[in-house]
Every structure is written in structure tokens, then in C-alpha cells.
Scaffold this motif. Structure first.
Motif, short mmCIF file in Angstrom:
data_model
loop_
_atom_site.label_atom_id
_atom_site.label_comp_id
_atom_site.label_asym_id
_atom_site.label_seq_id
_atom_site.Cartn_x
_atom_site.Cartn_y
_atom_site.Cartn_z
N LEU A 31 0.83 -1.20 0.00
CA LEU A 31 0.00 0.00 0.00
C LEU A 31 0.86 1.25 0.00
CD1 LEU A 31 -2.90 -0.56 2.59
CD2 LEU A 31 -3.14 -0.06 0.17
N ALA A 32 1.84 1.28 0.92
CA ALA A 32 2.68 2.46 1.08
C ALA A 32 3.49 2.76 -0.17
CB ALA A 32 3.61 2.28 2.28
N MET A 33 3.97 1.71 -0.85
CA MET A 33 4.88 1.92 -1.97
C MET A 33 4.13 2.14 -3.29
SD MET A 33 8.30 -0.10 -1.24
CE MET A 33 8.98 1.19 -2.26
N LEU A 34 2.97 1.50 -3.43
CA LEU A 34 2.24 1.60 -4.69
C LEU A 34 1.59 2.97 -4.90
CD1 LEU A 34 0.28 -1.73 -5.32
CD2 LEU A 34 1.95 -0.65 -6.83
N ASP A 35 1.17 3.60 -3.82
CA ASP A 35 0.28 4.76 -3.93
C ASP A 35 0.81 5.84 -4.86
OD1 ASP A 35 -2.21 6.12 -2.68
OD2 ASP A 35 -0.63 7.62 -2.54
N ASN A 36 2.00 6.34 -4.57
CA ASN A 36 2.53 7.46 -5.37
C ASN A 36 2.72 7.07 -6.83
OD1 ASN A 36 2.67 9.92 -4.07
ND2 ASN A 36 4.55 9.44 -3.00
N MET A 37 3.10 5.80 -7.08
CA MET A 37 3.37 5.39 -8.45
C MET A 37 2.07 5.25 -9.25
SD MET A 37 6.65 2.95 -8.13
CE MET A 37 8.09 3.62 -7.30
N ILE A 38 1.02 4.74 -8.59
CA ILE A 38 -0.27 4.64 -9.27
C ILE A 38 -0.84 6.04 -9.53
CG2 ILE A 38 -2.67 3.92 -8.97
CD1 ILE A 38 -1.71 1.46 -7.54
N VAL A 39 -0.80 6.88 -8.50
CA VAL A 39 -1.35 8.24 -8.62
C VAL A 39 -0.57 9.05 -9.64
CG1 VAL A 39 -1.76 10.40 -7.38
CG2 VAL A 39 -2.28 8.22 -6.28
N GLY A 40 0.76 8.87 -9.68
CA GLY A 40 1.57 9.60 -10.66
C GLY A 40 1.13 9.34 -12.09
N THR A 41 0.78 8.08 -12.37
CA THR A 41 0.32 7.73 -13.72
C THR A 41 -1.03 8.38 -14.02
OG1 THR A 41 1.43 5.60 -13.44
CG2 THR A 41 -0.11 5.79 -15.26
N ALA A 42 -1.85 8.53 -13.00
CA ALA A 42 -3.20 9.07 -13.19
C ALA A 42 -3.24 10.60 -13.22
CB ALA A 42 -4.12 8.56 -12.07
N MET A 43 -2.15 11.28 -12.89
CA MET A 43 -2.18 12.73 -12.73
C MET A 43 -2.64 13.50 -13.98
SD MET A 43 -1.84 13.56 -9.69
CE MET A 43 -1.93 15.30 -10.09
N PRO A 44 -2.19 13.15 -15.18
CA PRO A 44 -2.69 13.89 -16.35
C PRO A 44 -4.22 13.85 -16.46
CG PRO A 44 -0.79 12.57 -16.95
CD PRO A 44 -1.16 12.16 -15.56
N THR A 45 -4.82 12.69 -16.19
CA THR A 45 -6.28 12.56 -16.24
C THR A 45 -6.94 13.37 -15.13
OG1 THR A 45 -5.99 10.32 -17.11
CG2 THR A 45 -8.17 10.91 -16.30
N ILE A 46 -6.34 13.36 -13.94
CA ILE A 46 -6.88 14.11 -12.81
C ILE A 46 -6.91 15.60 -13.13
CG2 ILE A 46 -6.47 14.79 -10.41
CD1 ILE A 46 -5.29 12.01 -9.93
N VAL A 47 -5.81 16.10 -13.68
CA VAL A 47 -5.74 17.53 -14.03
C VAL A 47 -6.76 17.86 -15.12
CG1 VAL A 47 -4.29 19.32 -15.03
CG2 VAL A 47 -3.34 17.78 -13.32
N GLY A 48 -6.93 16.93 -16.07
CA GLY A 48 -7.90 17.17 -17.13
C GLY A 48 -9.32 17.32 -16.61
N GLU A 49 -9.66 16.62 -15.52
CA GLU A 49 -11.02 16.70 -14.98
C GLU A 49 -11.17 17.79 -13.93
OE1 GLU A 49 -14.03 13.90 -12.34
OE2 GLU A 49 -12.85 12.99 -13.95
#
Length: 527
Positions: A31-49
Motif C-alpha cells: 500500500l505504502a509503496m504503490l500509492d505514489n506510483m499509481i497516482v503519478g500515472t493518473a495525474m494527467p487525467t486528474i488535471v484534465g477533470e
């Protein structure tokens, strides 16, 4: 004799309850290690919305700040009031932050909820390491290094892939919601199986020390995050943060000598090995996160690799790290000896980083893969051994603060590594672009020295070749600096004292007092 054989058999194979707890701890570590890496990939989509591109960096910074600032506090709470309760509380806070982040309606809410998530995350890694320190005697702890290194490698390789898959098929909010099932499973297993003694401390938490440390760490992380990007290194804002950070940390150290129950008891640094492991951990964090940032960039920009599978680009380094960590753990468990690994690891890290600094536009993927494997070999010898030796150097009552302090030094090392290596890289890229492409080169990199695949494909051929040379030059400067910094770890490793682990023979000196306390039987009830 029969009783002795029974104890030895149980030491070789821990009871089922311990194995179940270890499974829960590995899930939490994931949980601790995956979070930033998963969220980092999603950031362009997050900013778009959600919009708010100008605040994008704060989504990561808020999480990092909260994690770093809360790490020592979680360790101390566990020492004072019991590790199980503190650990489960940190998981619950992390999950609450995850749910709220997934429900965010604007960038401001997301940043605030990420800070809540980071507060919980500060207790995840510390809880994992401290509970392992409670359950597994130091001599046996090496066998489980491979598990922890495997989780780390899996998270770094799989994080971007999982993040991309979730975002494309379920939407970016599920990059946060995915934490819930894993967290609930971990909570259920820990609640049912882990039975550590409850602690009731009459002392109050050192709130002044916690405040001073939080302000100091926050200032340092902001300096390393903003310096050279948001603000010039010589700007008034950066100078103010440096002044506040230094003053707060000096005040913190002064107060820790007087506090009734200090957040970080300074007596743990009287152990030579603990201090040396803190230094080596800082350097390992400096090198590792710098490498994971710049290696994919080099392979995508210069070697033409696809960004889609960016985690796989690090497979030579992470694979070597995993195998070496497993071997180091097994040898440490069988022999009780460990000094050789910091020495070999530091040498390999220096050599590997120097080899990476020699890469240019003509370096093949095979060659760069070999260079990465050398660095991975070095990190595999260091990643878990530093925690093992640090825990072995303190008394059982200080297991939490020892684990949190070691984790904090590694976190601060990563912040400095990304910032300083990044500043060198960016400056070198811009200089070479100006030399090779003139005004056009300066214009191309004036916003950022790191171009994505789409931007790179749009460049004229001459400008693209200039950028590839510039990236190679930036990589040279960044990794050469990393090699120089890694020499510090080598010097520290030379002075490591081989204090026996449990079962490695009689205690011989005062520094082994920590071992004597740490060799108590595992504190867990059978199922």
C-alpha cells in the motif's frame, strides 16, 4: 535438550500466526509503496477533470510532507502506547485519506485529502519495520529481506502499469479506491492474529519536539521541492525556508536533550552502527530515487523506449536488487555476519553509478541494463541490511524510533537526491541545448528540461538530436554526482562494527546491549 530443540525448530519456521502477520505487513508495505506510483500515472487525467494545473506539484508535495513529518511521531507513539494500535490507526487514517481523495471535486480538496493520506502513510512503513523487529529475532530477520525487496520491486515495476490500467478502464478515482480492499484485508488479519502486549505510558507526547521537527522537515522538503523549479536557489523564499529549517532543527536537537519523553531520543545515536546506518540509508535514498527518476527518462528520450511500460525499463536494476537482497538475507541468517554487505554494496553502487554516468547517445539497451544491474546489486546489499543493523543497535523499547529514524533519513535522502540531481540535470540540459540548437534550444527547454514523448516527436530532427545529446550530458552530471555521494556510504561502511546478531555468539562489548534487548522471544500468540 528437547526443549532447546523445540525452540530451535520454531526459530527456523515461525508459527502460522507469525506468517499470517507477515502477509498482512507485506500487503501494508505494498500500500505504502504503490500509492505514489499509481497516482503519478493518473495525474494527467486528474488535471484534465479537476483543472488546477498550476497546483499539480502540491498533490505529491502535500503527501510527501505529511508522510515525512509524521514518520518519527508514529514511531514514538508505537514505543509509548503499543505498536498494534498505532499501526492500525495509521492504516485507518491512510484509508480515510484515500476515500476522500477519490471523492475530491477540485484540486484544493485533493491536495488537502492527500495530506491526510500522507499522515497515515507515515505510520505504514514504520509500523511494518517495527513490528517485524518485535516478532522476528535479529538473526532470523535476514530471511525476510527478500520478501520486502520483492514487494518493493513489484511496486516499482507494477505501479505505473496498474495505475494506467485502472485510470483507462475504471477512472482516476479508483487509483485511490483500490487501497480500500488491500487495507481492509490487512486490518482484518492484524486485528485477528497480532497479539502484542499493550503498553500504558504515563508520559505525554513531546508536542514541542514534534512541532519543531515537523517545521524543520517541512522546510527541508519544500526547499528540495521548490529550489530550482518554483523559485531560484538564491531567492528570498528559499533562503527563508533554509533559515526556518535550520533554526527549527537546532531547536529540536536542543529540546530533545531536555524533554521527558523525546520524539527522537538522542542516545540512540551513541551507537556507532546506528549512526552509520542512518548515513548509509540517507545515501541509498539519495541514489535510488535519483536513479528511478532519470533512467526511464534517458531510455525514453535517447534510446527510444516506450513510456507505456516505464516500470519495466528498471527491471535490470530491480531484479538485481531483489536477488541480491535475498542472498544477503539468507547469508546473514545462516552466519550472523553482515559487515561485508554494506562494504560490497557501497562499492557496487559507486561503480554502477560511475558506469551510468558514461552513457551517451550510442549506448545500447543491453549495456545500460548491465550498468543498472550493478547499481541494483549494490542497493540490494544495502536496502534491508541498514534497517536490520539499525534495529540491532538499540534496545527493544526504542525499536519504533529506530525504525522511524532510519526511514526518515532514507526519505530525506530521496528528497535531496531528486532535487540536487534534478537541478544538475536541468542546468546541463539547458546549457547543451543552447550550445547545439541556439535560441531554438533555449526556447524548447525553457519550461522544462524533461520533454514527454509527444513533445519530443514534434521537434525538428536537428533539435531532437540536440536534445538527446543534452539528456546524455545531463545524465552524466547527475550520476557522476551520485557516484561521489555514494563514496560517503563506502566510508561509513568501513567503520561498521560487527556486533553479533542473536545466535551469532556471545555479546562482547557495550554496543551489543541493544542486541541483548532485541533477542527476546517473538511477542505473538499462536492462533
Amino acid at each position: 535438550m528437547a526443549d532447546t530443540k523445540t525452540v530451535e525448530t520454531e526459530a527456523e519456521k515461525p508459527p502460522r500466526s507469525v506468517r499470517v502477520v507477515l502477509l498482512a505487513l507485506m500487503i501494508t508495505m505494498m500500500l505504502a509503496m504503490l500509492d505514489n506510483m499509481i497516482v503519478g500515472t493518473a495525474m494527467p487525467t486528474i488535471v484534465g477533470e479537476l483543472g488546477g494545473l498550476e497546483h499539480l506539484s502540491w498533490v505529491v508535495t502535500a503527501y510527501t510532507l505529511a508522510t515525512a513529518a509524521s514518520t518519527p511521531i508514529w514511531g514514538k507513539i508505537g514505543d509509548m502506547h503499543g505498536r498494534k494500535g498505532a499501526f492500525m490507526t495509521s492504516i485507518v487514517i491512510f484509508l480515510i485519506g484515500s476515500v476522500l481523495s477519490g471523492m475530491a471535486q477540485n484540486m484544493g480538496e485533493l491536495i488537502g485529502f492527500r495530506a491526510i493520506q500522507g499522515l497515515g502513510a507515515g505510520g505504514l512503513m514504520v509500523g511494518v519495520m517495527a513490528i517485524i523487529g518485535d516478532l522476528i529475532p535479529p538473526r532470523e530477520r535476514g530471511k525476510y529481506q527478500g520478501m520486502m525487496a520483492g514487494v518493493m520491486a513489484l511496486a516499482m515495476i507494477g505501479g505505473p502499469l496498474i495505475g494506467g490500467t485502472i485510470t483507462d478502464n475504471w477512472g482516476w478515482r479508483w487509483s485511490f479506491y483500490i487501497n480500500l480492499p488491500l487495507g481492509v484485508v490487512s486490518l482484518a488479519l492484524i486485528s485477528a492474529v497480532l497479539h502484542l502486549p499493550r503498553k500504558r505510558s504515563q508520559s505525554r507526547i513531546d508536542y514541542l519536539g514534534a512541532t519543531l521537527l515537523t517545521v524543520g522537515i517541512t522546510s527541508i522538503v519544500l526547499v528540495t521541492t521548490w529550489g530550482g523549479s518554483e523559485y531560484a536557489w538564491s531567492s528570498a523564499r528559499i533562503m527563508e525556508l533554509i533559515g526556518i529549517g535550520v533554526a527549527s532543527l537546532i531547536g529540536f536537537v536542543f529540546w530533545q536533550t531536555r524533554a521527558a519523553e523525546p520524539i527522537v531520543p538522542l542516545h540512540i545515536f551513541r551507537s556507532r552502527n546506528f549512526t552509520l546506518m542512518s548515513i548509509i540509508g540517507f545515501v541509498t535514498g539519495f541514489v535510488m530515487f535519483g536513479a528511478t527518476l532519470f533512467l526511464p527518462l534517458y531510455q525514453q528520450s535517447v534510446q527510444g523506449a516506450s513510456a507505456t511500460n516505464s516500470g519495466l525499463l528498471l527491471l535490470p536494476m530491480l531484479g538485481a536488487m531483489l536477488v541480491t537482497s535475498m542472498v544477503a538475507g539468507r547469508v546473514t541468517t545462516n552466519s550472523g555476519k553482515y559487515k561485508i554487505f554494506p562494504l560490497v554494496g557501497s562499492v557496487a553502487m559507486v561503480i554502477g553509478l560511475y558506469l551510468l554516468s558514461t552513457m551517451d547517445t550510442g549506448t545500447s539497451r543491453l549495456t545500460s541494463g548491465v550498468f543498472m544491474a550493478v547499481v541494483g546489486l549494490g542497493m540490494g546489499c544495502l536496502m534491508q541490511i541498514t534497517m536490520l543493523v539499525a534495529q540491532n543497535s538499540v534496545e527493544m523499547k526504542d525499536m519504533g524510533v529506530a525504525s522511524s529514524s532510519t526511514t526518515l533519513f532514507r526519505t530525506l535522502g530521496s528528497s535531496f537526491g531528486v532535487a540536487i540531481m534534478g537541478a544538475l540535470f536541468n542546468n546541463r540540459v539547458q546549457d547543451v541545448m543552447s550550445e547545439r540548437a541556439g535560441a531554438l534550444g533555449s526556447k524548447i527547454t525553457e519550461q522544462s528540461a524533461q520533454l514527454d514523448a509527444a513533445s519530443l516527436a514534434k521537434l525538428p530532427v536537428a533539435a531532437r538530436e540536440a536534445y538527446q545529446h543534452a539528456v546524455s550530458a545531463g545524465i552524466h552530471s547527475a550520476f557522476l554526482l551520485g557516484a561521489v555521494v555514494a563514496v560517503t556510504a563506502l566510508v561509513a561502511a568501513v567503520f561498521v562494527k560487527e556486533v553479533p546478531l542473536k545466535g551469532a555468539g556471545p555479546q562482547k562489548d557495550d554496543e551489543s546491549a541493544g542486541d541483548a534487548a532485541a533477542t527476546q522471544p517473538p511477542l505473538v500468540d499462536a492462533v
